[in-house]
Design a protein around this motif. Sequence first.
Motif, PDB file in Angstrom:
ATOM      1  N   LEU A 259       0.838  -1.331   0.010  1.00 10.63           N
ATOM      2  CA  LEU A 259       0.077   0.209   0.128  1.00 10.63           C
ATOM      3  C   LEU A 259       0.299   1.001   0.369  1.00 10.63           C
ATOM      4  O   LEU A 259       1.237   2.036  -0.490  1.00 10.63           O
ATOM      5  N   LEU A 260       2.092   1.692   0.932  1.00 11.10           N
ATOM      6  CA  LEU A 260       2.870   2.715   0.206  1.00 11.10           C
ATOM      7  C   LEU A 260       3.300   2.778  -0.837  1.00 11.10           C
ATOM      8  O   LEU A 260       3.362   3.709  -1.059  1.00 11.10           O
ATOM      9  N   GLU A 261       3.879   1.611  -1.571  1.00 11.36           N
ATOM     10  CA  GLU A 261       4.558   2.144  -2.532  1.00 11.36           C
ATOM     11  C   GLU A 261       3.378   2.509  -3.295  1.00 11.36           C
ATOM     12  O   GLU A 261       3.245   3.200  -4.709  1.00 11.36           O
ATOM     13  N   LYS A 262       2.277   2.071  -3.802  1.00 10.42           N
ATOM     14  CA  LYS A 262       0.491   2.425  -3.989  1.00 10.42           C
ATOM     15  C   LYS A 262       0.882   3.841  -3.481  1.00 10.42           C
ATOM     16  O   LYS A 262       0.574   4.792  -4.589  1.00 10.42           O
ATOM     17  N   THR A 263       0.268   4.528  -2.886  1.00 18.09           N
ATOM     18  CA  THR A 263      -0.522   5.451  -1.639  1.00 18.09           C
ATOM     19  C   THR A 263       0.959   6.972  -2.375  1.00 18.09           C
ATOM     20  O   THR A 263       0.510   8.303  -2.331  1.00 18.09           O
ATOM     21  N   THR A 264       1.786   6.225  -2.118  1.00 24.02           N
ATOM     22  CA  THR A 264       3.289   7.057  -1.725  1.00 24.02           C
ATOM     23  C   THR A 264       3.835   7.234  -3.194  1.00 24.02           C
ATOM     24  O   THR A 264       4.933   8.046  -3.379  1.00 24.02           O
ATOM     25  N   LYS A 265       3.910   6.278  -4.098  1.00 20.58           N
ATOM     26  CA  LYS A 265       4.611   6.438  -5.286  1.00 20.58           C
ATOM     27  C   LYS A 265       6.154   5.767  -5.134  1.00 20.58           C
ATOM     28  O   LYS A 265       7.081   6.291  -5.798  1.00 20.58           O
ATOM     29  N   GLY A 266       6.573   5.301  -3.997  1.00 25.73           N
ATOM     30  CA  GLY A 266       7.836   4.756  -3.451  1.00 25.73           C
ATOM     31  C   GLY A 266       8.280   5.819  -2.234  1.00 25.73           C
ATOM     32  O   GLY A 266       9.937   5.967  -2.338  1.00 25.73           O
TER      33      GLY A 266
END
Length: 277
Positions: A259-266
């Motif tokens: 979810l972090l990868e998705k919501t913060t774009k890395g």
Amino acid sequence: MKTIKKLTISTLLILGAFFITACGGTQAKEKTTTVKLGVVGDDSDVWDDVKERLKKDNIQLEIVKFTDYTQPNAALNEGEIDLNSFQHQIFLDSYNKDHGTDLVPIGETVIAPLGIYSEKIKDVKELKKGDIVAIPNDVTNGGRALLLLQTAGLIKVDPAAKQTPTVKDITENKLDLEIKELDAAQTARALSDTTVSLINSGMAVDAGFVPNKDAIFLEPVNETSKPYINIIVAKKKDKDNSIYQKIVKAYQSPETVKLLEKTTKGSSTPVWEDAKK
């Protein structure tokens, strides 16, 4: 009379069985525990997901949103919330020292790089003499911002100040940049009035930026970044609370990584695995 007696005994047996079943059912039902977690800003997607997953453990996570960094530690110390998740270790250490509190980290979350943003230039090399630079006004984030300006080659600060330099510790400022200290929540809003603003990652995301895409200079994540790892914080007396540890475990999960990868774009990097090695 015999019929009435039999009916009465049967009725009593049925009522007794119902009473035992009802009591047993009540005892078997586990109590739900409500835990209030303080965060800063509007973006709580990751914690909302954690909240849903905690329901199976009979934990009701109530997310309390604050507008700036001055509020969640005070609320935690006063018992208005049970945990908070918004700060790094240096910020917590400074708060405890200044306010005489005893708040402690109980788990790591992410590192979110500080960035330099602008509506007027595309590269820090385009900064000119006398340009206005906005930085957060609290000691820890302000110091971090000055160190980032130094990393970008724009100023030099006294190394004796270590990780919390102030504007008074600037030893070289060849462009004579005008550094304005603002509340961390205001640096993004000040972009139209400055040449560049240094914006914390969470505030940048709330303002619609993707840090590793929109920042014109982004803080490097390396071995010197550990003090800026974000943490989940509790009162010292609650550091071993089993319910709170379940919350930490729910956050530190593969679901959160995705979810972090998705919501913060890395832009926010999970760090708990490396932190525990």
